[in-house]
Design an enzyme around this catalytic site. Structure first.
Site, PDB file in Angstrom:
ATOM      1  N   GLY A   1       0.828  -1.194   0.000  1.00 21.02           N
ATOM      2  CA  GLY A   1       0.000   0.000   0.000  1.00 21.02           C
ATOM      3  C   GLY A   1       0.859   1.239   0.000  1.00 21.02           C
ATOM      4  N   CYS A   2       1.256   1.697   1.170  1.00 22.68           N
ATOM      5  CA  CYS A   2       2.104   2.881   1.241  1.00 22.68           C
ATOM      6  C   CYS A   2       2.845   2.864   2.560  1.00 22.68           C
ATOM      7  CB  CYS A   2       1.277   4.159   1.117  1.00 22.68           C
ATOM      8  SG  CYS A   2       0.102   4.386   2.452  1.00 22.68           S
TER       9      CYS A   2
END
Length: 266
Positions: free
Chosen positions: A101-102
């Site tokens: 994701g991040c």
């Protein structure tokens, strides 16, 4: 950038300087490893620091070439590694379960996110309370982009007797620290020689990055998280936070901070 300014009931027009923020791709062997939103400056330092803190390299000597390529909508930092590191990175990519994701680049499991940090061991460095204050004050004065925009983070390396030897800025606090680490390595300075100073809160990643550099002391303007404190303790790092002027709090390894000696400033 032009703006409308409303202050104390008065409306006027003005001009505000704002920092640039662009997608920055970090590519190895023609394949993109991560894309970060960041300030398009000191990108060679960013490439070295990111590569080290992400475990892609163990030293700057393992990078053969860095080329910064401007694209229509961003910047591609193309990094060429020595052959055995290129092979190791290809194997690492093959074992990745899927896109992340991040926040943590190339991380595929909780265990990798909470990775063990290097043990700093016995490091013969201490700072006085006045030196802590001097380091924070010097960083505030050494951020031209922040002075113009009030919108970027700063990271610096403070060496007793020399003061700040490197300062880097970025809209992202992690990016600023990676850029600093690259700059410190480029100068041939060892992390054990001084303290990392940052203008942000202290998350676990900030402690991890400082420990990978080998810095025994991390000084921050804002507060740490509980995990950051535990991680600093495990690494044997001195964590100083909430440093504002002469005020600060020491959360771990307070033996490296001499609060009784306030007369000497580097």
């Amino acid at each position: 950038m032009r703006e409308i300014v409303c202050r104390k009931g008065t409306v006027s027009s003005g001009v505000r300087v704002v920092p640039e923020e662009v997608p920055i791709a970090l590519s190895y062997g023609g394949s993109t490893q991560a894309v970060m939103m960041g300030t398009p400056s000191d990108l060679a330092d960013f490439a070295v620091g990111f590569s080290l803190t992400e475990g892609i390299i163990a030293s700057a000597a393992e990078i053969e070439k860095i080329e910064v390529v401007e694209e229509p909508k961003g910047i591609d930092v193309q990094i060429t590694l020595v052959e055995h590191k290129e092979d190791a990175l290809r194997q690492r990519r093959r074992h990745m379960a899927g896109p992340v994701g991040c926040g943590l680049c190339g991380i595929e499991s909780i265990e990798q996110a909470i990775r063990p940090v290097p043990q700093l061991g016995t490091v013969d460095i201490t700072l006085t309370g006045q030196q802590v204050a001097a380091a924070i004050g010097a960083l505030n004065d050494a951020q031209p982009l922040h002075g113009e925009t009030h919108a970027v983070h700063g990271a610096a390396f403070f060496v007793p007797g020399r003061g700040l030897v490197a300062v880097r800025e970025d809209v992202g606090r992690h990016n600023a620290l990676d850029k600093l680490i690259g700059a410190v390595m480029a100068q041939g300075i060892k992390g054990a020689e001084g303290a990392v100073v940052v203008t942000s809160r202290v998350s676990v990643e900030m402690v991890q990055k400082a420990a990978i550099l080998g810095a025994p002391i991390l000084i921050a303007i804002s507060a740490p998280t509980a995990l950051a404190i535990r991680t600093a303790e495990d690494a044997g790092m001195t964590l100083v936070a909430l440093a504002r002027g002469a005020d600060f709090e020491v959360f771990t390894r307070a033996d490296r901070i001499n609060t009784g000696a306030m007369s000497h400033v580097a």
